[in-house]
Design a protein around this motif. Structure first.
Motif, PDB file in Angstrom:
ATOM      1  N   HIS A 148       0.821  -1.214   0.000  1.00 35.11           N
ATOM      2  CA  HIS A 148       0.000   0.000   0.000  1.00 35.11           C
ATOM      3  C   HIS A 148       0.852   1.260   0.000  1.00 35.11           C
ATOM      4  N   GLN A 149       1.924   1.223  -0.798  1.00 39.14           N
ATOM      5  CA  GLN A 149       2.830   2.371  -0.902  1.00 39.14           C
ATOM      6  C   GLN A 149       2.184   3.528  -1.670  1.00 39.14           C
ATOM      7  N   TYR A 150       1.174   3.184  -2.461  1.00 38.16           N
ATOM      8  CA  TYR A 150       0.487   4.205  -3.270  1.00 38.16           C
ATOM      9  C   TYR A 150      -1.007   4.162  -2.981  1.00 38.16           C
ATOM     10  N   CYS A 151      -1.616   5.333  -3.086  1.00 40.62           N
ATOM     11  CA  CYS A 151      -3.044   5.459  -2.811  1.00 40.62           C
ATOM     12  C   CYS A 151      -3.859   4.710  -3.876  1.00 40.62           C
ATOM     13  N   GLY A 152      -4.806   3.911  -3.437  1.00 40.39           N
ATOM     14  CA  GLY A 152      -5.648   3.151  -4.364  1.00 40.39           C
ATOM     15  C   GLY A 152      -6.664   4.021  -5.081  1.00 40.39           C
ATOM     16  N   ARG A 153      -6.895   5.258  -4.596  1.00 41.07           N
ATOM     17  CA  ARG A 153      -7.873   6.141  -5.236  1.00 41.07           C
ATOM     18  C   ARG A 153      -7.222   7.050  -6.270  1.00 41.07           C
ATOM     19  N   CYS A 154      -6.046   7.677  -5.903  1.00 42.13           N
ATOM     20  CA  CYS A 154      -5.483   8.661  -6.841  1.00 42.13           C
ATOM     21  C   CYS A 154      -4.069   8.298  -7.311  1.00 42.13           C
ATOM     22  N   GLY A 155      -3.464   7.287  -6.729  1.00 42.70           N
ATOM     23  CA  GLY A 155      -2.149   6.836  -7.208  1.00 42.70           C
ATOM     24  C   GLY A 155      -0.962   7.580  -6.627  1.00 42.70           C
ATOM     25  N   SER A 156      -1.195   8.550  -5.735  1.00 46.44           N
ATOM     26  CA  SER A 156      -0.069   9.271  -5.116  1.00 46.44           C
ATOM     27  C   SER A 156       0.584   8.411  -4.034  1.00 46.44           C
ATOM     28  N   LYS A 157       1.802   8.820  -3.616  1.00 50.83           N
ATOM     29  CA  LYS A 157       2.497   8.108  -2.536  1.00 50.83           C
ATOM     30  C   LYS A 157       1.678   8.190  -1.246  1.00 50.83           C
ATOM     31  N   THR A 158       1.803   7.162  -0.421  1.00 54.24           N
ATOM     32  CA  THR A 158       1.223   7.232   0.919  1.00 54.24           C
ATOM     33  C   THR A 158       2.360   7.383   1.934  1.00 54.24           C
ATOM     34  N   ILE A 159       2.055   7.943   3.101  1.00 52.28           N
ATOM     35  CA  ILE A 159       3.045   7.978   4.186  1.00 52.28           C
ATOM     36  C   ILE A 159       2.451   7.347   5.452  1.00 52.28           C
ATOM     37  N   SER A 160       3.376   6.794   6.233  1.00 56.16           N
ATOM     38  CA  SER A 160       2.980   6.087   7.447  1.00 56.16           C
ATOM     39  C   SER A 160       2.606   7.072   8.552  1.00 56.16           C
ATOM     40  N   GLN A 161       1.494   6.801   9.221  1.00 55.60           N
ATOM     41  CA  GLN A 161       1.067   7.616  10.367  1.00 55.60           C
ATOM     42  C   GLN A 161       0.589   6.701  11.487  1.00 55.60           C
ATOM     43  N   GLU A 162       0.353   7.319  12.642  1.00 60.11           N
ATOM     44  CA  GLU A 162      -0.174   6.583  13.799  1.00 60.11           C
ATOM     45  C   GLU A 162       0.648   5.324  14.070  1.00 60.11           C
ATOM     46  N   ALA A 163       1.971   5.560  14.157  1.00 55.93           N
ATOM     47  CA  ALA A 163       2.928   4.490  14.494  1.00 55.93           C
ATOM     48  C   ALA A 163       2.823   3.297  13.543  1.00 55.93           C
ATOM     49  N   GLY A 164       2.459   3.598  12.281  1.00 57.68           N
ATOM     50  CA  GLY A 164       2.452   2.548  11.260  1.00 57.68           C
ATOM     51  C   GLY A 164       1.095   1.914  11.029  1.00 57.68           C
ATOM     52  N   HIS A 165       0.040   2.420  11.686  1.00 57.08           N
ATOM     53  CA  HIS A 165      -1.274   1.780  11.558  1.00 57.08           C
ATOM     54  C   HIS A 165      -2.218   2.497  10.600  1.00 57.08           C
ATOM     55  N   VAL A 166      -1.732   3.590  10.032  1.00 58.18           N
ATOM     56  CA  VAL A 166      -2.491   4.301   8.988  1.00 58.18           C
ATOM     57  C   VAL A 166      -1.499   4.639   7.885  1.00 58.18           C
ATOM     58  N   LEU A 167      -1.913   4.495   6.623  1.00 58.25           N
ATOM     59  CA  LEU A 167      -1.124   5.004   5.501  1.00 58.25           C
ATOM     60  C   LEU A 167      -1.966   6.091   4.851  1.00 58.25           C
ATOM     61  N   GLN A 168      -1.432   7.312   4.885  1.00 59.23           N
ATOM     62  CA  GLN A 168      -2.213   8.440   4.383  1.00 59.23           C
ATOM     63  C   GLN A 168      -1.706   8.898   3.023  1.00 59.23           C
ATOM     64  N   CYS A 169      -2.650   9.166   2.111  1.00 62.61           N
ATOM     65  CA  CYS A 169      -2.302   9.679   0.782  1.00 62.61           C
ATOM     66  C   CYS A 169      -1.694  11.079   0.922  1.00 62.61           C
ATOM     67  N   THR A 170      -0.566  11.319   0.202  1.00 63.14           N
ATOM     68  CA  THR A 170       0.135  12.609   0.313  1.00 63.14           C
ATOM     69  C   THR A 170      -0.442  13.670  -0.630  1.00 63.14           C
ATOM     70  N   ASN A 171      -1.383  13.308  -1.490  1.00 64.91           N
ATOM     71  CA  ASN A 171      -2.026  14.282  -2.367  1.00 64.91           C
ATOM     72  C   ASN A 171      -3.080  15.043  -1.552  1.00 64.91           C
ATOM     73  N   PRO A 172      -2.867  16.367  -1.293  1.00 63.96           N
ATOM     74  CA  PRO A 172      -3.788  17.100  -0.416  1.00 63.96           C
ATOM     75  C   PRO A 172      -5.233  17.066  -0.909  1.00 63.96           C
ATOM     76  N   ALA A 173      -5.426  16.987  -2.218  1.00 62.95           N
ATOM     77  CA  ALA A 173      -6.792  16.981  -2.747  1.00 62.95           C
ATOM     78  C   ALA A 173      -7.489  15.643  -2.467  1.00 62.95           C
ATOM     79  N   CYS A 174      -6.718  14.632  -2.146  1.00 64.54           N
ATOM     80  CA  CYS A 174      -7.278  13.295  -1.890  1.00 64.54           C
ATOM     81  C   CYS A 174      -7.218  12.995  -0.392  1.00 64.54           C
ATOM     82  N   ALA A 175      -5.983  12.921   0.138  1.00 61.58           N
ATOM     83  CA  ALA A 175      -5.736  12.744   1.589  1.00 61.58           C
ATOM     84  C   ALA A 175      -6.450  11.539   2.195  1.00 61.58           C
ATOM     85  N   LEU A 176      -6.727  10.532   1.360  1.00 64.21           N
ATOM     86  CA  LEU A 176      -7.416   9.338   1.867  1.00 64.21           C
ATOM     87  C   LEU A 176      -6.535   8.606   2.879  1.00 64.21           C
ATOM     88  N   ARG A 177      -7.161   8.168   3.956  1.00 64.73           N
ATOM     89  CA  ARG A 177      -6.444   7.381   4.966  1.00 64.73           C
ATOM     90  C   ARG A 177      -6.741   5.904   4.740  1.00 64.73           C
TER      91      ARG A 177
END
Ligand SMILES: [Zn+2]
Length: 308
Positions: free
Chosen positions: A140-169
């Motif tokens: 899940h390195q990339y967002c399944g909705r918009c294809g942007s990179k994801t980054i790890s949050q909440e000590a690794g339990h959330v991957l958040q999309c780095t595209n501000p217009a998407c920001a899907l968790r």
């Protein structure tokens, strides 16, 4: 029967680890655990877990200083929780890591399928959890909705999309699969797929589909694969199955008849056996059952023992 009769919990099912899930968002708490000199770092390499040879086999952990140089943005630390007062974190070792020289002789990465029953309940459960979360990060390195990179949050339990217009968790995935032991009076149904090792038989299993309840899935899978109608579908137990991201949800059920009609694409053969017939076949070596690691083994074993 070969399996461990005393086992009350399925292999990989939760041990005594405290996940402290409410503190994953507390950066101060996570940093304190990270720098606790006693903290354990659980490496996962090519989906395998680190153990030290010996009897019994032992889980092996790294220190923060050993783990830190190997961390990357795409392989961050994941907080697993606290076990016997010790914080535990998981992380992925890169595929190209020189594991033969990084670890002392006698320490090896092994597939949990092969070593699950050799570990304690706590170790097996912790390793399954680590393996599942590391696999989720890798896929899940990339967002399944918009294809942007994801980054790890909440000590690794959330991957958040780095595209501000998407920001899907994105949250860790677990795929549900049902597994069912079917009986008719004194008989139990065992099935085999052609891809399985010769002579091996097990219970019917399959994935839950969207829009289904678990008991719907049990009835559908069994109807599709064997043509059998079921009644008295009852929950038995469940087992985390991180190969790569499932949970096996076990049931028992009774067939309304012994006359099955197999879906030959899925099931090569099916047999009804009584406990006595099963004993004879196991002694003769003409039939093999799934390894004690699996819930399939426990379902069959529990049925067998109910007749003792
Ligand atoms: Zn996105």
């Amino acid at each position: 029967m070969q399996s461990d009769h005393s086992r009350k919990t399925n292999v990989f099912a939760a041990g005594t680890l405290y996940r402290v899930s409410e503190s994953r968002v507390d950066e101060q708490y996570i940093q304190a655990k990270l720098h606790d000199p006693a903290a354990h770092f659980v490496p996962v390499w090519k989906n395998k877990n680190l153990v030290a040879a010996g009897d019994p086999l032992q889980s092996v952990y790294m220190s923060y200083d050993q783990a830190a140089p190997m961390l990357t943005d795409s392989a961050p630390l994941i907080f697993l929780g606290v076990l016997e007062g010790i914080p535990h974190f998981a992380f992925a070792l890169p595929d190209e890591a020189p594991v033969d020289t990084l670890f002392p002789a006698g320490q090896q990465f092994k597939d949990l399928r092969d070593i699950g029953v050799l570990l304690t309940q706590d170790e097996g459960s912790l390793y399954a959890y680590a393996r599942a979360l590391v696999h989720w990060h890798r896929t899940h390195q990339y967002c399944g909705r918009c294809g942007s990179k994801t980054i790890s949050q909440e000590a690794g339990h959330v991957l958040q999309c780095t595209n501000p217009a998407c920001a899907l968790r994105h949250f860790p995935r677990t795929d549900a699969a049902i597994i069912v032991l079917i009986t008719y009076q004194e008989h139990c149904l065992l099935v085999r797929q052609s891809v399985w090792p010769e002579g091996m038989y097990a219970t019917v299993a399959g994935f839950l589909e969207p829009g289904e309840s678990l008991e719907n899935a049990v009835a559908r899978e069994v109807m599709e694969e064997t043509g059998l109608e079921l009644e008295h579908i009852e929950y038995h137990s469940s087992q985390p199955w991180p190969f790569p991201a499932s949970i096996m949800i076990g049931f028992t059920a009774q067939a309304t008849t012994m006359e099955y009609k197999l879906d030959q694409l899925e099931i090569e053969q099916a047999i009804w056996v009584t406990r006595e017939e099963l004993s004879v076949k196991l002694k003769e070596g003409t039939l093999k059952l799934p390894p004690p690691l699996s819930i399939a083994s426990r379902l069959i074993d529990d049925w067998f023992r109910a007749g003792e």
